[in-house]
Design an enzyme around this catalytic site. Structure first.
Site, short mmCIF file in Angstrom:
data_model
loop_
_atom_site.label_atom_id
_atom_site.label_comp_id
_atom_site.label_asym_id
_atom_site.label_seq_id
_atom_site.Cartn_x
_atom_site.Cartn_y
_atom_site.Cartn_z
CB CYS A 197 -0.14 0.58 7.83
SG CYS A 197 -1.86 0.54 7.24
CB CYS A 240 -0.95 0.00 1.20
SG CYS A 240 -2.12 -1.38 1.17
#
Length: 475
Positions: free
Chosen positions: A459, A139
């Site tokens: 994250c 991500c």
């Protein structure tokens, strides 16, 4: 009521203990907040460093982020990336020939265009002499694309870099089973009919069972949603708290969309279909409706649902990054400086989604700043539970001392400065493209509100994380 949720959304009539604990700073008057930010800006120093090139974001764009399976479903990833590049060219009018390098992030690669950056660049009309490569870091792939570009400019290798990211979840690669793949490869190598018949005789119907990709950790075999549910339970984050936060994200995103604040979005004429002008996943609901949804991962007692999770998204983003002297020489007025950044990683089993907690203090210390210096926080919202667990970890001396090797807690981001134009829960999360959206949201918020410093954090799968300081360019 003094809860930020209550102050922001007039339709909510009650406030949870979590809201009272974390949202004690009311948004009673936006002009007061702007005045405070303006006063802070006057007293802050710039993060310019001697003998280090200043690197700026001239501008950045993204095509609308859409729910997977909707209007982008018949396209390929490079189509979306090309549209973002075309939008950036139109927005900035940068001559293609001055771009030294292109870098794109992506997570689930289309096998036909494994270097999607190169294919998108060629499709958008960039010279075949301009190099391009693709990076992947879950991500934070777009974050890696940006910081790779920063490194190329800082080292003097380049002056102008385009960085971006793309993801198309509507058409993911689904493979034959390994047994079927092996048989097909062996058949291709067979030289005689006897060899082919021998191989075919070994075929079994279960060979046809496909291998479906999953948003799961290879090292732990646990899906990210399952991990988010466990993390929320570990930090005692309730279902109501998660739903309240998700409602906040969608409501703020809708407000920002209606007020025209999402200026990084550029229209995209989908071939053979309509022109898309805005994100389609923003869906303000009610706590009552959200409470009706069943747990999505840990059943029947989990707290993570479709309503408080980010959704599968198609989209692409692109940013024009330059050395400051080059940008000024070309007559540009940059939006922001890209300053210090860090990458972190920790246990992918129990701390998979705590990247912002670990990265935030490190990037602040590297830049010589404190939490109170930050005027705009932009954190990636994978799940409501993930955001709230990070909040509790950041606000805990015990966690800091036992897990982070720190004497004191990181500190809690003030909610009146946090993701005030919505986040990934509402705007969408194309895995490879979100990083650029975060940086542009921070830069645009700083420009609008008169702040100086933004902090971007996210994250990522593998227990990794990223944080960066964005400094507003002087008006």
């Amino acid at each position: 009521m003094t809860s930020i949720l209550t102050c922001t959304f007039k339709n909510l009539h009650s406030t949870s203990k979590w809201a009272l604990r974390f949202f004690i700073r009311p948004l009673s008057c936006s002009s007061q907040l702007q005045a405070a930010q303006a006063a802070q800006t006057k007293s802050k120093k710039t993060l310019t460093k001697a003998n280090v090139r200043n690197i700026v974001v001239v501008d950045g764009v993204r095509i609308p982020f859409l729910l997977s399976g909707t209007l982008y479903k018949d396209l390929m990833p490079h189509d979306l990336a090309r549209a973002a590049l075309t939008g950036l060219l139109h927005r900035t009018n940068v001559p293609k020939e001055v771009v030294d390098y292109l870098i794109f992030g992506t997570v689930i690669q289309e096998v036909k265009t494994s270097n999607v950056a190169r294919e998108a660049a060629l499709g958008a009309g960039f010279s075949d002499k301009t190099p391009a490569h693709t990076v992947t870091m879950a991500c934070i792939s777009a974050n890696q694309a940006m910081t790779t570009g920063v490194g190329l400019i800082a080292s003097g290798q380049c002056d102008v870099v385009v960085a971006g990211g793309v993801e198309l979840m509507s058409d993911i690669p689904i493979r034959h089973s390994r047994k079927m793949r092996k048989m097909m490869l062996d058949l291709n190598k067979a030289k005689t009919m006897g060899q082919r018949l021998s191989l075919i005789s070994k075929f079994r119907l279960n060979f046809l069972a496909p291998e479906l990709p999953a948003v799961a950790e290879f090292s732990t075999s646990e899906t990210m949603g399952h991990s988010a549910d466990r993390l929320a339970a570990a930090f005692a984050v309730s279902r109501l708290e998660q739903d309240e936060y998700a409602l906040r994200s969608h409501s703020l995103a809708k407000k920002a969309q209606d007020e025209g604040l999402l200026s990084d979005v550029v229209p995209f004429k989908v071939p053979g279909k309509d022109t898309v002008t805005q994100d389609n996943g923003i869906r303000p609901s009610s706590l009552e409706q959200m409470a009706k949804l069943k747990p999505a991962f840990i059943k029947p007692y989990g707290t993570v649902t479709a309503a408080n999770s980010s959704f599968l998204t198609d989209g692409a983003s692109a940013m024009l990054i330059m050395a400051e002297d080059k940008a000024l020489a070309m007559g540009y007025k940059p939006k922001a400086y890209l300053r210090d950044f860090v990458y972190v990683s920790q246990d992918p089993k129990d701390q998979l989604l705590l990247g912002p907690t670990y990265a935030t203090p490190k990037v602040l210390e590297k830049a010589g700043l404190t939490m109170s210096d930050i005027d705009a926080f932009e954190f990636h919202e994978a799940f409501s539970g993930q955001i709230l667990a990070n909040f509790k970890a950041m606000d805990s001396d015990w966690f800091a001392q036992n897990y982070m090797g720190r004497k004191t807690k990181v500190g809690l981001p003030p909610l009146e400065k946090f993701n005030t134009w919505g986040g990934s829960l509402s705007l969408g999360h194309p895995f490879g493209a979100t990083g650029c959206r975060l940086v542009m949201a921070a830069a645009n918020r700083l420009q609008k509100d008169g702040g100086q410093y933004g902090l971007v954090a996210a994250c990522a799968a593998g227990g990794q994380g990223h944080a960066m300081i964005v400094e507003a360019y002087p008006k």
